[in-house]
Scaffold this motif. Structure first.
Motif, mmCIF file in Angstrom:
data_model
loop_
_atom_site.group_PDB
_atom_site.id
_atom_site.type_symbol
_atom_site.label_atom_id
_atom_site.label_comp_id
_atom_site.label_asym_id
_atom_site.label_seq_id
_atom_site.Cartn_x
_atom_site.Cartn_y
_atom_site.Cartn_z
ATOM 1 N N TYR A 240 147.047 26.971 59.009
ATOM 2 C CA TYR A 240 145.740 26.295 58.939
ATOM 3 C C TYR A 240 144.609 28.009 58.859
ATOM 4 N N ASP A 241 145.198 28.603 59.929
ATOM 5 C CA ASP A 241 144.290 29.831 60.152
ATOM 6 C C ASP A 241 144.239 30.913 58.939
ATOM 7 N N GLU A 242 145.545 30.771 58.424
ATOM 8 C CA GLU A 242 145.874 31.571 57.094
ATOM 9 C C GLU A 242 145.392 30.809 55.575
ATOM 10 N N GLY A 243 145.075 29.776 55.719
ATOM 11 C CA GLY A 243 144.588 29.027 54.738
ATOM 12 C C GLY A 243 145.703 28.375 53.937
ATOM 13 N N PHE A 245 148.168 25.205 53.146
ATOM 14 C CA PHE A 245 148.128 23.744 53.057
ATOM 15 C C PHE A 245 149.286 23.245 52.178
ATOM 16 N N LYS A 247 150.012 20.678 49.828
ATOM 17 C CA LYS A 247 148.998 19.699 48.999
ATOM 18 C C LYS A 247 149.773 18.503 48.749
ATOM 19 N N TYR A 261 146.518 19.568 57.053
ATOM 20 C CA TYR A 261 145.242 19.166 57.111
ATOM 21 C C TYR A 261 144.933 18.417 55.633
ATOM 22 N N GLU A 262 144.949 18.793 54.417
ATOM 23 C CA GLU A 262 144.647 18.288 53.080
ATOM 24 C C GLU A 262 145.430 17.111 52.893
ATOM 25 N N PRO A 310 141.574 13.892 53.720
ATOM 26 C CA PRO A 310 141.050 15.094 54.752
ATOM 27 C C PRO A 310 139.937 14.662 55.723
ATOM 28 N N SER A 312 137.252 16.405 56.338
ATOM 29 C CA SER A 312 136.123 16.927 56.095
ATOM 30 C C SER A 312 135.563 16.103 54.973
#
Lengths: 366, 219
Positions: A240-243, A245, A247, A261-262, A310, A312
Motif C-alpha cells: 500500500y505504501d509503495e502504491g 495494488f 486490480k 485496497y482497490e 474501494p 474511498s
C-alpha cells in the motif's frame, strides 16, 4: 462444579505443571503482558474458582460458537474450557428442553451476581420480541432476566455486540445489540463475524485470572485485541505504501501479494486481531487467503456499501457505491439545471445591459 | 450511519449536486452575457487573434520582468502549492479510486510516502501564502472573507488528510470522515467564492489576449 478450584481440576485431569505454565505464558503473550507475568497468572488461576458461565444464543448463525469450538485440539483454548463452568449452552450441553432451562435457573440461583453471561446473537425487539423465542419465552425476556444477576456480560460476535446482520436494513425484527437492552452491567464486545477464537478465550482468561475485565475501547471491545486496525498490522501494508495494488483477484498483483485496497479491502477502518493472531491455529487470515477484509468486526458493516468497492469510493448509488453511469446522470442533470438557471440569469443581465445601452446611445453593444 | 459513511455518501452526493449546479450556473451566466462590440478596425485577423489569445494564457501566467522582483516569489509559492494539490488529488491511490468510481478508469499511483511529503510541503506553502496575505499591507486590505474562507477550507482538507494518514488526533475512520466532510464543504463553497478561478482563469486570460490582439496590442 464451580466450587472446586482450577488447580484441583487440572490435577484431576492430569495436566502437568509445565504444560499449565506454558499455557499461561502463551496467554500472557496474547494479552500483550510480559512473559514474566505467566507465572503470576498461573498462581492466580490455579487458586481461582471456576466461574459459572451462561451462554445464551439468540438471533445468530452459530458461527461464533463454531469459532469457539474450532480451537485446535489439544490446544490452549480447550484447556481454558476446563477452567470455566459452562452451565448453559443450548448447542453444546447434553440436556435439552425443560431440563436445560432448569440447569440455567439453578446456575443463576447458585451464582447470583457472580456468573458470567456470554451472548451470541442480536435480540429482536419488534412486536414484543416475538421474532425470537425459546422454551416459550422471548429472547428479550430471557436476556433481561439473565442479565439482572450477571457479574458481567460478554457479547460474542458482531450480532450481540452491534446488531450485526440481523440489524441490517431493513431490520424487520427490530434486532438490537445487548448494550441497548441491558444497562448498569459491565459489557464486553468481542465483535467479529465470527470473532477470533483466541480473542474469546483470551478475554475469558483475563477475567478468570485477574478477576477483572480488560480495558475497553470506545466500542466496548478489549483494547489489547482491537487496538490496531487490520491495515496497520497487515503484512501487505508495505505494498500500500509503495502504491502497488491488485486490480483483480487473479492478476499479477494479486499473485504477488500486493495490497487489496482497490478490491474493496476494509482493513483501514476495521479493528481486530485477525492480522496478528490469525485463524486456524495461526495459519492465515482472510487477506492472506487473497480476499479483502469485509470489516465484519465493525458496527453496521453489512450496510456500508459493497465489499468490493474501494473504501474511498463515493458511497451513494443503487449498489451502495456510485457507478460511472450513475455519476454521469447525476452530474449531467445537475449541469442542465445549473445551465438553465445560468441562462435565466444571463437573460436578466442582458436586459439590464440593453437598458444601459439604450441610456447611452453612443455605446452600442452587439 | 457513521460519520465516514455519511461524508462519502449523502453529504458527498449533495455537495456534488450543489457544486455542479453552481458551476454551470456561474459559467452559463457569464458566457451568455452580451459582449462589448469592437468599434475599431481589427488590427489582426481572427485566427491570429485567437492564437494570440491562447498564447496569453501562458504569457500572463508569469509576472512581467518589470514586476518579477516584487511578485515573483509570491507567484512561485502560489504555483507550487497548486501543483502540490494537483499531485495529491490525482496521484494518491485512495483519491484515484474516488475518481475511478466516477470515471470508470484509473491510473498508476505514487507511493504513499511521496504523497505525504508533498502534502506536508503543500501545507507549509499554504501557511506561507496566508502569512504573506496577513503581512502584506495591500494584500491585507484587498482580502475579504472569501479569500480567508477559501484558504481555510482548502487547508482543512489537506490537514485532515494528513491527520488521517498519520492517525493523529483520533481514530482513522473518524479522521477520514472529517477529511471527506471537509472536502464536501469545499465542493459546496466552490461555486460561491473565489475558488471558481479554477474555471475562469484560463478562459478570461484567453479572451483578454484575443481582444487585445484584435485591437493591435498582443500581450
Amino acid at each position: 462444579m464451580t466450587h472446586s478450584t482450577i488447580g484441583d481440576l487440572l490435577l484431576q485431569n492430569g495436566v502437568s505443571r509445565r504444560a499449565f505454565l506454558k499455557y499461561c505464558t502463551a496467554m500472557a503473550s496474547l494479552m500483550a503482558l510480559p512473559p514474566s507475568m505467566g507465572r503470576a497468572l498461573a498462581e492466580t488461576l490455579r487458586a481461582a474458582r471456576r466461574p459459572s458461565v451462561i451462554y445464551l444464543s439468540f438471533q445468530e448463525c452459530t458461527g461464533c460458537a463454531e469459532s469457539l469450538t474450532r480451537a485446535f485440539s489439544p490446544s490452549v483454548e480447550s484447556l481454558l474450557f476446563n477452567v470455566i463452568s459452562l452451565d448453559y449452552q443450548d448447542t453444546l450441553m447434553a440436556a435439552a428442553g425443560h431440563r436445560a432451562e432448569e440447569a440455567r435457573a439453578q446456575a443463576m440461583k447458585d451464582n447470583d451476581g457472580e456468573y458470567l453471561v456470554i451472548v451470541d446473537g442480536a435480540i429482536p425487539t419488534a412486536d414484543g420480541g416475538v421474532y425470537g423465542m425459546a422454551a416459550g419465552r422471548t429472547y428479550l425476556d430471557v436476556m433481561q432476566e439473565v442479565g439482572k444477576g450477571a457479574a458481567a456480560i460478554i457479547c460474542l460476535g458482531t450480532c450481540s455486540s452491534f446488531g450485526g446482520i440481523p440489524m441490517a436494513k431493513p431490520n424487520p425484527t427490530g434486532a438490537r445489540p445487548v448494550s441497548e437492552i441491558i444497562s448498569g452491567k459491565p459489557i464486553v464486545n468481542i465483535s467479529g463475524c465470527p470473532p477470533v477464537p483466541e480473542v474469546i478465550t483470551g478475554t475469558l482468561f483475563q477475567y478468570v485470572s485477574m478477576g477483572k475485565l480488560p480495558e475497553l475501547d470506545e466500542l466496548g471491545r478489549p483494547k489489547v485485541f482491537f487496538g490496531n486496525s487490520i491495515h496497520d498490522r497487515c503484512y501487505r501494508r508495505p505494498f500500500y505504501d509503495e502504491g502497488k495494488f491488485a486490480k483483480t483477484f487473479d492478476d499479477e498483483g494479486a499473485r504477488n501479494g500486493w495490497c487489496l485496497y482497490e478490491l474493496g479491502c476494509k482493513g483501514p477502518t476495521t479493528y481486530n486481531a485477525c492480522a496478528t493472531v490469525k485463524w486456524n491455529g495461526g495459519t492465515s487470515f482472510p487477506i492472506e487467503s487473497g480476499h479483502g477484509c469485509i470489516g465484519c468486526s465493525e458496527p453496521e458493516f453489512w450496510d456500508k456499501g459493497s465489499f468490493y468497492a474501494p473504501l474511498s469510493s463515493a458511497a451513494f448509488g443503487k449498489a451502495g457505491n456510485v457507478s460511472p453511469r450513475e455519476a454521469a446522470k447525476l452530474v449531467g442533470a445537475a449541469a442542465v439545471v445549473g445551465g438553465a438557471i445560468g441562462l435565466g440569469a444571463a437573460a436578466v443581465s442582458r436586459q439590464r445591459q440593453q437598458k444601459l445601452a439604450g441610456a447611452a446611445p453612443d455605446k452600442k453593444e452587439g | 450511519m457513521d460519520l465516514l459513511t455519511f461524508a462519502r455518501g449523502p453529504a458527498l452526493q449533495f455537495a456534488l449536486v450543489v457544486f455542479t449546479i453552481g458551476v454551470a450556473w456561474r459559467i452559463a451566466g457569464i458566457a451568455l452575457l452580451r459582449s462589448g462590440k469592437l468599434l475599431s478596425e481589427p488590427r489582426a485577423p481572427l485566427v491570429k487573434a485567437l492564437l494570440a489569445g491562447l498564447a496569453t494564457t501562458g504569457s500572463r501566467s508569469w509576472p512581467h520582468p518589470e514586476f518579477i522582483g516584487r511578485t515573483g516569489a509570491g507567484e512561485a509559492i502560489g504555483y507550487s502549492y497548486h501543483i502540490g494539490l494537483f499531485i495529491v488529488v490525482l496521484a494518491f491511490a485512495p483519491h484515484i479510486q474516488t475518481w475511478a468510481g466516477f470515471l470508470g478508469f484509473d491510473w498508476p499511483a505514487l507511493p504513499s510516502g511521496v504523497i505525504t511529503i508533498i502534502s506536508v510541503i503543500t501545507f507549509a506553502l499554504l501557511l506561507a501564502v496566508l502569512f504573506r496575505r496577513l503581512t502584506h499591507r495591500v494584500l491585507r486590505l484587498l482580502s475579504n472573507f472569501d479569500d480567508y474562507f477559501s484558504w481555510f477550507i482548502t487547508t482543512l482538507v489537506i490537514v485532515t488528510g494528513l491527520m488521517a494518514t498519520a492517525h493523529f488526533g483520533g481514530r482513522y475512520e473518524t479522521l477520514l470522515g472529517l477529511h471527506v466532510l471537509s472536502f464536501d464543504v469545499l465542493l459546496l463553497w466552490f461555486p460561491l467564492g473565489k475558488l471558481m478561478h479554477a474555471f475562469y482563469i484560463f478562459p478570461s486570460r484567453a479572451i483578454n489576449g484575443y481582444l487585445l490582439a484584435r485591437k493591435g496590442a498582443p500581450s
